[in-house]
Design a protein around this motif. Structure first.
Motif, PDB file in Angstrom:
ATOM      1  N   ASN A 110       0.941  -1.253   0.039  1.00  0.00           N
ATOM      2  CA  ASN A 110      -0.117   0.079   0.037  1.00  0.00           C
ATOM      3  C   ASN A 110       0.815   1.310  -0.051  1.00  0.00           C
ATOM      4  OD1 ASN A 110      -2.442   1.649   0.757  1.00  0.00           O
ATOM      5  ND2 ASN A 110      -1.159   2.145   2.362  1.00  0.00           N
ATOM      6  N   SER A 111       0.593   2.096  -0.617  1.00  0.00           N
ATOM      7  CA  SER A 111       1.109   3.633  -0.467  1.00  0.00           C
ATOM      8  C   SER A 111       0.238   4.658  -0.529  1.00  0.00           C
ATOM      9  CB  SER A 111       1.817   3.742  -1.835  1.00  0.00           C
ATOM     10  OG  SER A 111       2.890   5.083  -1.800  1.00  0.00           O
ATOM     11  N   ASP A 112       0.485   5.751   0.304  1.00  0.00           N
ATOM     12  CA  ASP A 112      -0.451   6.926   0.774  1.00  0.00           C
ATOM     13  C   ASP A 112       0.016   8.018  -0.258  1.00  0.00           C
ATOM     14  OD1 ASP A 112      -1.618   5.104   2.706  1.00  0.00           O
ATOM     15  OD2 ASP A 112      -0.748   6.221   4.484  1.00  0.00           O
ATOM     16  N   LEU A 113      -0.680   8.707  -0.371  1.00  0.00           N
ATOM     17  CA  LEU A 113      -0.559  10.028  -1.056  1.00  0.00           C
ATOM     18  C   LEU A 113      -1.534  11.204  -0.349  1.00  0.00           C
ATOM     19  CD1 LEU A 113      -0.703   8.995  -4.773  1.00  0.00           C
ATOM     20  CD2 LEU A 113       1.455   9.659  -3.645  1.00  0.00           C
ATOM     21  N   ILE A 114      -0.460  12.483  -0.303  1.00  0.00           N
ATOM     22  CA  ILE A 114      -1.513  13.548   0.233  1.00  0.00           C
ATOM     23  C   ILE A 114      -1.604  14.604  -0.832  1.00  0.00           C
ATOM     24  CG2 ILE A 114      -1.435  15.025   2.176  1.00  0.00           C
ATOM     25  CD1 ILE A 114       0.165  13.237   3.963  1.00  0.00           C
ATOM     26  N   LEU A 115      -3.035  15.045  -0.812  1.00  0.00           N
ATOM     27  CA  LEU A 115      -3.297  16.006  -1.899  1.00  0.00           C
ATOM     28  C   LEU A 115      -4.219  17.212  -1.173  1.00  0.00           C
ATOM     29  CD1 LEU A 115      -3.229  16.981  -5.153  1.00  0.00           C
ATOM     30  CD2 LEU A 115      -5.706  15.880  -4.818  1.00  0.00           C
ATOM     31  N   PRO A 116      -3.686  18.477  -1.652  1.00  0.00           N
ATOM     32  CA  PRO A 116      -2.337  18.878  -1.995  1.00  0.00           C
ATOM     33  C   PRO A 116      -1.495  19.272  -0.973  1.00  0.00           C
ATOM     34  CG  PRO A 116      -4.293  20.548  -2.047  1.00  0.00           C
ATOM     35  CD  PRO A 116      -4.835  19.685  -1.177  1.00  0.00           C
ATOM     36  N   LEU A 117      -0.368  19.137  -1.274  1.00  0.00           N
ATOM     37  CA  LEU A 117       0.793  19.451  -0.242  1.00  0.00           C
ATOM     38  C   LEU A 117       1.277  20.840  -1.166  1.00  0.00           C
ATOM     39  CD1 LEU A 117       2.337  16.240   0.957  1.00  0.00           C
ATOM     40  CD2 LEU A 117       1.062  17.692   2.255  1.00  0.00           C
ATOM     41  N   PRO A 118       2.112  21.630  -0.229  1.00  0.00           N
ATOM     42  CA  PRO A 118       2.533  22.722  -0.834  1.00  0.00           C
ATOM     43  C   PRO A 118       3.684  22.455  -1.818  1.00  0.00           C
ATOM     44  CG  PRO A 118       2.600  23.097   1.507  1.00  0.00           C
ATOM     45  CD  PRO A 118       2.176  21.614   1.340  1.00  0.00           C
ATOM     46  N   GLY A 119       3.488  22.956  -2.883  1.00  0.00           N
ATOM     47  CA  GLY A 119       4.585  22.525  -4.036  1.00  0.00           C
ATOM     48  C   GLY A 119       3.956  21.802  -5.005  1.00  0.00           C
TER      49      GLY A 119
END
Length: 431
Positions: free
Chosen positions: A152-161
């Motif tokens: 599994n892989s997490d992504l966070i949206l939106p991070l600065p940049g």
């Protein structure tokens, strides 16, 4: 099966990611509970927990030498009591060799979390995070798959940049190396986290909204109580409309890619050098060509994604103070995790239309690339997937019998390692 127990073997984190409460200096020293205490807690839970699951809430499990010994405790308890069946943990992003050693011992009862949050270099610099090197991630992924385990892989949206382009690129990379489940989260502005507290992030012009924490509500002392979270849904680099679009891509990923829902189709496309990301992106951007039933569900998801965002906590509290509105939470018309909710809707009543759209889009992509494929093979795969997964929530004891010109099942059992053409013979399959 009752509540799933939660256990910690240490507290603290040596990393300083800006979005995380543990990223502050207060938590930078890791403190460990004694092995004896951990052993006693695991033993107690194995005798009393009704759930087959346990949540291990260390910030970076598997990264420390003693974690392997803790895995040995779990293994001994598993052999004796058959518990736990599944251990949910956030594995550390460093020390991949130590994590793999733990995976070898516990096998598929421990999920490997290859969380990257973002793969954008500007974003990583701004949030003070360093990811595992791409080469190491690929190597670990191969090793984990050889062990027969899921990742599994997490992504966070939106991070600065972060930008639309960089976020999509990260999804493409994760799919290309075979990550099984991609979990995209909206940026939470957590109290005490640097992202929430540090004034330097003001220049990122974060668009702040509020929403109900999924299922975080109840009636206490005759009052309607609702838990609310503060989130970021836009920055100087990524607009609200960009955020909504990317959430629609997440919807396709949750419905089609995660859980190996259309693994057979993706494997078929990969045999023609067409990557899973291409199909997911095309399904999100060509929605006008989708069957009407599926298109309506897709459009409802987008509408609800906008409507779950509020301008202030007070607006949410005032709205749900009224009985008629609070009942929408009680009956789960509001206040749900939308990706989970709509995946459930797809599987309960719209799976066949999603399959129709997915295969139509896949064949269109191959045609546009000038690739000729065996349409009969695609139809056989479609029939097999429908036989396995269509209306899986229905109570139905009737068997489904299929005559297929390709042995899809054997192709699947052999790990899709050879072209489907080499499995071309007539088979009869019962579901």
């Amino acid at each position: 099966h009752g509540f799933a127990p939660l256990i910690q073997t240490n507290r603290g984190c040596p990393f300083s990611c800006a979005y995380c409460c543990s990223g502050t200096r207060y938590y930078d020293k890791v403190n460990f509970f004694s092995i004896q205490r951990v052993k006693e807690e695991i033993g107690y839970l194995s005798r009393h927990a009704k759930s087959h699951f346990v949540h291990l809430h260390d910030d970076n499990f598997g990264m420390f030498d003693r974690d392997y010994y803790i895995c040995k405790i779990f293994k001994k308890v598993q052999n004796k009591n058959g518990w736990p069946v599944f251990i949910r943990a956030e594995t550390g992003k460093n020390s991949p060799d130590k994590i793999i050693k733990c995976m070898r011992l516990l096998g598929d009862s421990l999920l490997f979390s290859a969380s990257v949050q973002t793969m954008s270099r500007p974003a990583l610099e701004k949030i003070n995070r360093r990811n595992i090197a791409s080469e190491a991630l690929i190597s670990v992924q191969k090793e984990i798959k050889q062990l027969g385990c899921n990742t599994n892989s997490d992504l966070i949206l939106p991070l600065p940049g972060e930008t639309v382009k960089s976020h999509l690129a990260a999804i493409k990379v994760l799919m290309s190396i075979g990550i099984d489940h991609i979990s995209p989260y909206t940026t939470m502005l957590l109290t005490a986290s640097p992202l929430h507290e540090d004034g330097k992030f003001k220049k990122e012009r974060m668009m702040v909204k509020y929403r109900v924490i999924p299922r975080g509500f109840g009636i206490y002392e005759n009052k309607h109580v609702v838990e609310v979270e503060k989130v970021c849904v836009g920055t100087i680099n990524l607009s609200l409309d960009d955020y909504i679009f990317l959430r629609s891509v997440h919807f396709i990923i949750y419905s089609c890619y995660n859980g190996e829902t259309l693994k057979e189709l993706f494997s078929f496309l990969q045999s023609y050098s067409c990557q899973p990301f291409e199909l997911c992106y095309a399904m999100a951007t060509r929605i006008d060509s989708a069957p009407q039933r599926f298109r309506k569900i897709f459009e409802r998801f987008i509408v609800d994604t906008r409507k779950e965002l509020w301008g202030s906590e007070k607006d949410i509290f005032d709205y749900y103070a009224k009985d008629i509105n609070f009942k929408k939470l009680v009956h789960l018309h509001k206040g749900c995790n939308l990706l989970h909710r709509y995946r459930g809707i797809i599987f309960s009543s719209h799976f066949d239309t999603m399959i129709e759209y997915a295969f139509k889009t896949a064949l269109a992509i191959l045609s546009e690339k000038g690739i000729e494929c065996e349409v009969g093979a695609a139809e056989a795969i479609k029939s097999y997937i429908l036989g396995c997964k269509n209306r899986v929530l229905d109570l139905n004891n009737e068997d489904i019998i299929l005559e297929l010109p390709y042995d899809i099942h054997d192709w699947k059992l052999k790990g899709y390692n050879r072209p489907l053409e080499s499995y071309r013979w007539q088979v009869r399959v019962k579901f």
